[in-house]
Write an enzyme that holds these catalytic residues in place. Structure first.
Site, PDB file in Angstrom:
ATOM      1  N   HIS A  99      -2.453   3.539   2.939  1.00 24.08           N
ATOM      2  CA  HIS A  99      -3.161   2.658   2.002  1.00 24.08           C
ATOM      3  C   HIS A  99      -4.310   3.415   1.336  1.00 24.08           C
ATOM      4  CE1 HIS A  99      -4.764  -1.385   0.758  1.00 24.08           C
ATOM      5  NE2 HIS A  99      -5.891  -0.670   0.717  1.00 24.08           N
ATOM      6  N   GLU A 100      -5.093   4.119   2.131  1.00 22.63           N
ATOM      7  CA  GLU A 100      -6.256   4.826   1.589  1.00 22.63           C
ATOM      8  C   GLU A 100      -5.869   6.038   0.748  1.00 22.63           C
ATOM      9  OE1 GLU A 100      -8.688   2.982   1.632  1.00 22.63           O
ATOM     10  OE2 GLU A 100      -8.169   1.717   3.343  1.00 22.63           O
TER      11      GLU A 100
ATOM     12  N   CYS B  40      -6.888  -5.725   0.726  1.00 21.40           N
ATOM     13  CA  CYS B  40      -7.803  -4.646   0.370  1.00 21.40           C
ATOM     14  C   CYS B  40      -9.169  -5.258   0.103  1.00 21.40           C
ATOM     15  CB  CYS B  40      -7.289  -3.911  -0.861  1.00 21.40           C
ATOM     16  SG  CYS B  40      -8.334  -2.521  -1.351  1.00 21.40           S
TER      17      CYS B  40
END
Length: 136
Positions: A126-127, A85
């Site tokens: 993920h977002e 990230c």
């Protein structure tokens, strides 16, 4: 406008509030910031630029797209992986799904219901986790 990346875990772990048309500038800033980091980043959530809104942007190939108020409705075929990230150091293990179905609004606030697979599905998960205050 390109915005600085937030690295404070406490700020990143706050659940985002729904976006409205008044947040159109956040979408633009998020797209500009993703473009500036596209050599090492394939997706961003608004809280990564200090805006606590349910907005994510992802690269689909070379094309950036915005998903406003994304909601993952279905998930299939779980797998284990490691992710990085831009807001955090190092890689971390996580569970993702090969196929997801997502309801979202596009940049013009037009609703969509779409299935995503593979790496694009992984980026979206993920977002969306960022929007939910979940860090890998």
């Amino acid at each position: 406008m390109i915005r600085p990346i937030v690295h404070d875990p406490q700020q990143l772990q706050t659940s985002a509030t729904p976006a409205t048309r008044a947040d159109a500038g956040v979408i633009t800033d998020l797209l500009d910031t993703l473009k500036a980091h596209q050599d090492n980043c394939v997706g961003m959530a608004a809280n990564m630029i200090g805006q606590n809104k349910r907005i994510i942007v992802i690269l689909v190939g070379a094309f950036p797209i915005a998903l406003v108020n994304p909601q993952i409705r279905q998930q299939r075929d779980a797998f284990q992986t490691e992710e990085e990230c831009l807001s955090l150091d190092g890689q971390r293990p996580t569970t993702r799904y090969q196929t997801i179905t997502v309801d979202y609004l596009d940049q013009q606030f037009i609703p969509h219901h779409q299935e995503f697979t593979g790496f694009v599905a992984q980026i979206i998960q993920h977002e969306v986790d960022h929007c939910n205050g979940i860090l890998i």
